[in-house]
Design a protein around this motif. Structure first.
Motif, short mmCIF file in Angstrom:
data_model
loop_
_atom_site.label_atom_id
_atom_site.label_comp_id
_atom_site.label_asym_id
_atom_site.label_seq_id
_atom_site.Cartn_x
_atom_site.Cartn_y
_atom_site.Cartn_z
N ASP A 149 0.82 -1.21 0.00
CA ASP A 149 0.00 0.00 0.00
C ASP A 149 0.86 1.26 0.00
OD1 ASP A 149 -2.43 -1.21 -0.13
OD2 ASP A 149 -2.82 -1.16 2.02
N ALA A 196 -1.50 1.65 -5.75
CA ALA A 196 -2.58 0.77 -6.21
C ALA A 196 -2.13 -0.15 -7.34
CB ALA A 196 -3.76 1.61 -6.68
N LEU A 232 -0.12 -5.33 -5.99
CA LEU A 232 -0.99 -5.99 -5.01
C LEU A 232 -0.34 -7.28 -4.52
CD1 LEU A 232 -4.55 -5.66 -6.59
CD2 LEU A 232 -3.63 -4.35 -4.69
N ASN A 292 -3.25 -7.59 0.43
CA ASN A 292 -4.03 -6.43 0.01
C ASN A 292 -5.44 -6.83 -0.40
OD1 ASN A 292 -0.99 -5.86 -0.95
ND2 ASN A 292 -1.97 -3.96 -0.32
N VAL A 293 -5.56 -7.94 -1.13
CA VAL A 293 -6.88 -8.40 -1.57
C VAL A 293 -7.72 -8.82 -0.36
CG1 VAL A 293 -8.10 -10.04 -3.04
CG2 VAL A 293 -5.89 -9.15 -3.76
N LYS A 340 -7.47 -7.72 2.72
CA LYS A 340 -7.86 -6.49 3.42
C LYS A 340 -9.00 -5.79 2.70
CE LYS A 340 -6.27 -2.65 2.51
NZ LYS A 340 -5.50 -1.43 2.17
N SER A 341 -8.93 -5.73 1.37
CA SER A 341 -9.97 -5.05 0.60
C SER A 341 -11.31 -5.78 0.71
CB SER A 341 -9.56 -4.95 -0.87
OG SER A 341 -8.38 -4.18 -1.01
N GLU A 342 -11.26 -7.11 0.69
CA GLU A 342 -12.51 -7.88 0.77
C GLU A 342 -13.19 -7.69 2.12
OE1 GLU A 342 -14.03 -9.45 -1.63
OE2 GLU A 342 -12.43 -9.02 -3.06
N ILE A 389 -13.32 -3.05 2.52
CA ILE A 389 -13.86 -2.19 1.46
C ILE A 389 -15.06 -2.85 0.79
CG2 ILE A 389 -13.34 -0.98 -0.69
CD1 ILE A 389 -10.43 -0.82 0.23
N SER A 390 -14.85 -4.03 0.21
CA SER A 390 -15.94 -4.72 -0.48
C SER A 390 -16.95 -5.31 0.49
CB SER A 390 -15.37 -5.84 -1.37
OG SER A 390 -14.47 -5.32 -2.33
#
Length: 286
Positions: free
Chosen positions: A227, A232, A235, A239-240, A242-244, A247-248
């Protein structure tokens, strides 16, 4: 006195067992359970058994992220090995009275939070950072070079953080070397390169494998390094995940990714255990 010692030992074991049960086993079982649920837009997950999350792991998009993570983590591990092995070997040859101080210097970075160290590295590698200023002053470059927001910056960050994890097991393995074996190989006519390949390298292989695992496994999940240093564009699996989760808000798929990463780590640990057994048998036979 013996009764008190037994009670203390039992209490210590009970506390450790309770800690591992409630803060390691139970959270991991919850993550495993959630990975089989379905995502829900209004809630974090919906209790509906499904293997869809694990099927999505084989999606080319996520497979590319996993491969990229393995590539960067593997490259960082190789660099740590190339730097750490000569350093650990030189450290083992230092006078005994200096070794504790030098080992203290190796572990000294752990006294500072890794996130703060990455922020410091970000300043060092920036367009107007210390590195570019030095290179411009010396005359090696005519204009600042862009290192941040690239894979190179992420790999530098991983090496910067994880190098001590490579040095320590290597030093432990090299320090245990029986120098009489090297002297015997020399007497038999082996040159320096042959002594290293045929004697030193096989005997220190457990330390090499342990150091590689200690670097490779954490490197794949250090999302904050990617990060801050990669932006961006770069990755890692971490990172994926954390995003799931954040964020998602797709907790089931994030949990499935976490379980997949855990299984990959377990597989690498199994490889380490098997290779250690084979190396030990080989040494015993020789």
């Amino acid at each position: 006195m013996k009764i008190i010692n037994n009670k203390f030992q039992h209490s210590t074991v009970a506390i450790i067992f309770a800690w591992l049960l409630f803060f390691v086993l139970v959270p991991n079982l919850l993550v495993l359970a959630v990975s089989f649920f379905s995502s829900d837009s209004s809630n974090f997950y919906q209790i509906d058994f499904s293997l869809k999350n694990y099927a999505n792991l084989f999606d080319p998009l996520y497979a590319k992220v996993v491969w990229n993570s393995l590539y960067m983590a593997g490259l960082a591990t190789l660099i740590c090995l190339l730097i750490g092995y000569p350093f650990a070997f030189a450290l083992s040859k230092m006078p005994t009275k200096y070794r504790p101080f030098l080992l203290f210097l190796v572990v000294l970075p752990f006294w500072t939070n890794s996130l703060i160290r990455i922020y410091g590295l970000k300043i060092f590698l920036g367009i107007r950072g210390i590195l570019n200023n030095i290179l411009l002053t010396v005359g090696l470059i005519e204009q600042p070079i862009r290192i941040l927001n690239t894979e190179i910056a992420v790999i530098i960050g991983l090496v910067y953080l994880l190098l001590p994890f490579m040095i320590l097991p290597l030093y432990s393995a090299i320090e245990k070397l029986d120098m009489r074996l090297l002297e015997a190989a020399k007497d038999l006519g082996a040159n320096a390169f042959q002594r290293f390949i045929r004697v030193v390298l096989p005997l220190t292989m457990p330390g090499i494998i342990a150091g590689c695992l200690l670097v490779l496994l954490p490197a794949m999940g250090m999302f904050y390094v990617a990060d801050l240093l990669g932006g961006a564009k770069v990755l890692l699996v971490g990172n994926v995940i954390k995003s799931e989760f954040l964020i998602s808000r797709n907790w089931p798929f994030g949990a499935a990714l976490s379980i997949g990463l855990t299984l990959l780590m377990a597989l690498l640990m199994l490889v380490y255990w098997k290779s250690s057994k084979l190396l030990n048998k080989k040494v015993e036979l020789e």
